[in-house]
Design an enzyme around this catalytic site. Structure first.
Site, PDB file in Angstrom:
ATOM      1  N   PHE A  19       0.952  -1.447   0.700  1.00 20.51           N
ATOM      2  CA  PHE A  19      -0.332   0.002  -0.371  1.00 20.51           C
ATOM      3  C   PHE A  19       0.966   1.195  -0.017  1.00 20.51           C
ATOM      4  O   PHE A  19       1.927   1.530   0.959  1.00 20.51           O
ATOM      5  CB  PHE A  19      -1.150   0.036   1.216  1.00 20.51           C
ATOM      6  CG  PHE A  19      -2.079   1.204   1.183  1.00 20.51           C
ATOM      7  CD1 PHE A  19      -3.242   0.359   0.206  1.00 20.51           C
ATOM      8  CD2 PHE A  19      -2.355   1.851   1.698  1.00 20.51           C
ATOM      9  CE1 PHE A  19      -4.175   1.376  -0.184  1.00 20.51           C
ATOM     10  CE2 PHE A  19      -2.613   3.121   1.778  1.00 20.51           C
ATOM     11  CZ  PHE A  19      -4.376   2.803   0.947  1.00 20.51           C
ATOM     12  N   ASP A  38       1.030  -5.681   6.530  1.00 23.62           N
ATOM     13  CA  ASP A  38      -0.340  -5.361   7.354  1.00 23.62           C
ATOM     14  C   ASP A  38      -0.906  -6.387   6.437  1.00 23.62           C
ATOM     15  O   ASP A  38      -0.956  -6.293   5.358  1.00 23.62           O
ATOM     16  CB  ASP A  38       0.286  -4.257   6.220  1.00 23.62           C
ATOM     17  CG  ASP A  38      -0.527  -2.927   5.974  1.00 23.62           C
ATOM     18  OD1 ASP A  38      -2.222  -3.131   6.398  1.00 23.62           O
ATOM     19  OD2 ASP A  38      -0.653  -1.553   5.342  1.00 23.62           O
ATOM     20  N   TYR A  58     -11.276  -1.378  10.102  1.00 23.88           N
ATOM     21  CA  TYR A  58     -12.860  -0.633   9.550  1.00 23.88           C
ATOM     22  C   TYR A  58     -12.892  -1.235   8.012  1.00 23.88           C
ATOM     23  O   TYR A  58     -14.332  -1.446   7.284  1.00 23.88           O
ATOM     24  CB  TYR A  58     -12.685   0.741   8.786  1.00 23.88           C
ATOM     25  CG  TYR A  58     -11.083   1.401   8.373  1.00 23.88           C
ATOM     26  CD1 TYR A  58     -11.012   1.277   6.864  1.00 23.88           C
ATOM     27  CD2 TYR A  58     -10.440   2.018   9.025  1.00 23.88           C
ATOM     28  CE1 TYR A  58     -10.017   2.233   6.525  1.00 23.88           C
ATOM     29  CE2 TYR A  58      -9.506   2.616   8.689  1.00 23.88           C
ATOM     30  CZ  TYR A  58      -9.400   2.322   6.848  1.00 23.88           C
ATOM     31  OH  TYR A  58      -7.557   2.402   6.349  1.00 23.88           O
ATOM     32  N   LYS A  59     -12.500  -2.598   7.111  1.00 25.79           N
ATOM     33  CA  LYS A  59     -12.857  -3.142   6.018  1.00 25.79           C
ATOM     34  C   LYS A  59     -13.468  -4.151   6.344  1.00 25.79           C
ATOM     35  O   LYS A  59     -14.791  -3.995   6.820  1.00 25.79           O
ATOM     36  CB  LYS A  59     -11.210  -3.572   5.586  1.00 25.79           C
ATOM     37  CG  LYS A  59     -10.421  -2.466   5.047  1.00 25.79           C
ATOM     38  CD  LYS A  59      -9.657  -2.478   4.026  1.00 25.79           C
ATOM     39  CE  LYS A  59      -8.018  -1.372   4.063  1.00 25.79           C
ATOM     40  NZ  LYS A  59      -8.753  -0.301   3.173  1.00 25.79           N
ATOM     41  N   ARG A  82     -12.584  -2.618  -8.438  1.00 26.15           N
ATOM     42  CA  ARG A  82     -12.044  -4.270  -7.023  1.00 26.15           C
ATOM     43  C   ARG A  82     -13.880  -4.390  -6.797  1.00 26.15           C
ATOM     44  O   ARG A  82     -14.303  -3.935  -6.229  1.00 26.15           O
ATOM     45  CB  ARG A  82     -11.114  -3.156  -6.509  1.00 26.15           C
ATOM     46  CG  ARG A  82      -9.938  -3.565  -6.274  1.00 26.15           C
ATOM     47  CD  ARG A  82      -9.448  -2.762  -5.522  1.00 26.15           C
ATOM     48  NE  ARG A  82      -9.674  -1.956  -4.680  1.00 26.15           N
ATOM     49  CZ  ARG A  82      -8.875  -1.683  -2.984  1.00 26.15           C
ATOM     50  NH1 ARG A  82      -8.335  -2.329  -2.330  1.00 26.15           N
ATOM     51  NH2 ARG A  82      -9.870  -1.399  -2.055  1.00 26.15           N
TER      52      ARG A  82
END
Length: 424
Positions: free
Chosen positions: A125, A204, A229-230, A384
């Site tokens: 990321f 990560d 939060y995913k 995605r």
């Protein structure tokens, strides 16, 4: 009946997780396929946060620190630990993913001062790269960053990692699941490669936790960070977590000396005395409103079971790939995720020259009677499609692909601007 529609309906009927969809706030006018960016709102979270605001804060005020809040971070950590295969006293919950990564990077590089090379890859990321670049420029000026090149930004050959690690490698930091292609690393293999050269590894887990089985202890993982939060459904900007294996905790020092990392913060001693264990990585007062919102989503995952969630994720991914090959490949789409399920997380990326405008047509149809489909776009040309087994149905996937087919064959996307929105 269309054979894919029939298959979707059959798979939904026999889905052991189908009842979990009712635990989330639903909107029948849309299909949500972006849980890999922001998870849906659990219904229980509304009750939980209302109680925190109206009763714990509104009525009980500061008394709630001793009665409810002071141990809330540890309670949440215990539940996250079960999801990622760690011990409760190896997980800290608080701050942001970036800040937690910063803390672990500085602590790790300071521990291995004699080694000056950091390894990452072009699948990582971007924010993770920014933090490393900043540290090299500001604090570790003798260090260098080696960014390994993947195959078409989709797949990383393990041999590339193996050949890159050497006796001067201080640290390797990678995303377990790539945010773009969904490529999934073999965590245990990379850890072993690093440890054979006395190097440390930071993972990560942001695009993996809650959708992919993670066994931090079993894979002998050193350190990790992740967001909530995913797939963990903790809410926008929810506090992140970090993991440090127990035997490393006493060797590492949090570079930010602050109140909640103090041995006895409420003694208000003017001199810093570092506390022991995972709590040393705390910084400041926990964000109670957002911290409390994490728990209901974790409870749902623990109730469903990570192994069951992962099995459905793989099964839905296989079905989605079938649909893409049948409907989208003839329309000049390509699959930009590994086809081998053992090398893939819980989202599938597809490419098309008009990906951005197709994505906009899905999210914001001009005909308001058309069902909204929400995936997301990543440059240069990726759509995605996130699979969140707790609330994604097989019918959702079928209808989403049919909708994309319609947008392309009718050239509906031509009604949309190529100018990018701020958040894509």
């Amino acid at each position: 009946m269309n054979r894919f529609l029939e298959k979707a309906e059959t798979l939904d009927k026999t889905d052991s997780l189908k009842s979990f969809k009712d635990k989330f706030v639903a909107d029948p006018s849309l299909i949500y396929l972006d849980g890999n960016s922001l998870g849906k709102l659990p219904i229980k979270t509304i009750e939980t946060t209302t109680n925190i605001i109206e009763n714990q804060w509104g009525k009980n005020l500061i008394r709630s620190w001793n009665e409810h809040w002071i141990d809330l971070s540890k309670d949440i950590a215990t539940k996250i630990a079960k999801i990622v295969g760690a011990q409760p006293d190896e997980i800290f919950v608080g701050d942001t993913t970036s800040l937690n990564l910063y803390k672990l990077l500085v602590a790790s590089l300071a521990l291995q001062k004699e080694k000056t090379e950091i390894i990452t890859d072009d699948l990582n990321f971007p924010t993770d790269l920014y933090i490393i670049q900043g540290l090299i420029k500001q604090q570790f000026k003798n260090h260098s960053l080696k960014i390994l090149e993947s195959t078409d930004e989709i797949f990383m050959d393990p041999a590339t990692v193996r050949e890159a690690i050497n006796k001067n490698t201080s640290l390797i930091t990678l995303s377990l699941v790539s945010y773009k292609s969904s490529f999934l690393y073999d965590m245990k293999s990379i850890n072993n490669l690093a440890h054979n050269k006395n190097s440390l590894v930071i993972w990560d887990l942001s695009h993996a936790a809650g959708a992919t089985t993670i066994k931090l202890n079993e894979t002998n993982t050193d350190m990790a960070v992740g967001c909530t939060y995913k797939y963990l459904n903790g809410g926008p900007g929810a506090p992140a977590f970090l993991y440090v294996r127990k035997h490393l905790q006493d060797k590492l020092t949090n570079p930010i000396w602050s109140w909640f990392a103090h041995q006895k913060p409420f003694d208000f001693n003017p001199n810093f005395i570092e506390t022991s264990g995972i709590q040393k990585f705390a910084i400041s007062t926990p964000s109670i409103l957002s911290l409390g919102a994490i728990e209901p989503g974790l409870d749902i995952i623990l109730d469903a079971g990570m192994s069951t969630i992962e099995v459905k994720s793989k099964k839905q991914s296989a079905f989605l790939i079938e649909l893409i090959k049948e409907y989208l490949i003839p329309l000049k789409f390509e699959i930009a995720s590994p086809l081998d399920e053992s090398q893939r997380g819980s989202h599938i990326s597809i490419t098309h020259d008009e990906s951005y405008r197709i994505n906009r047509a899905m999210i914001d149809p001009r005909d308001k009677s058309t069902k909204i489909v929400i995936p997301d776009f990543r440059p240069p040309n990726l759509i995605r499609i996130g699979i969140t087994p707790l609330y994604t149905s097989y019918l959702d996937l079928y209808e989403a692909i049919i909708r994309i087919t319609e947008i392309v064959t009718t050239k509906e996307f031509e009604n949309y601007s190529t100018e990018k929105l701020t958040v894509t």
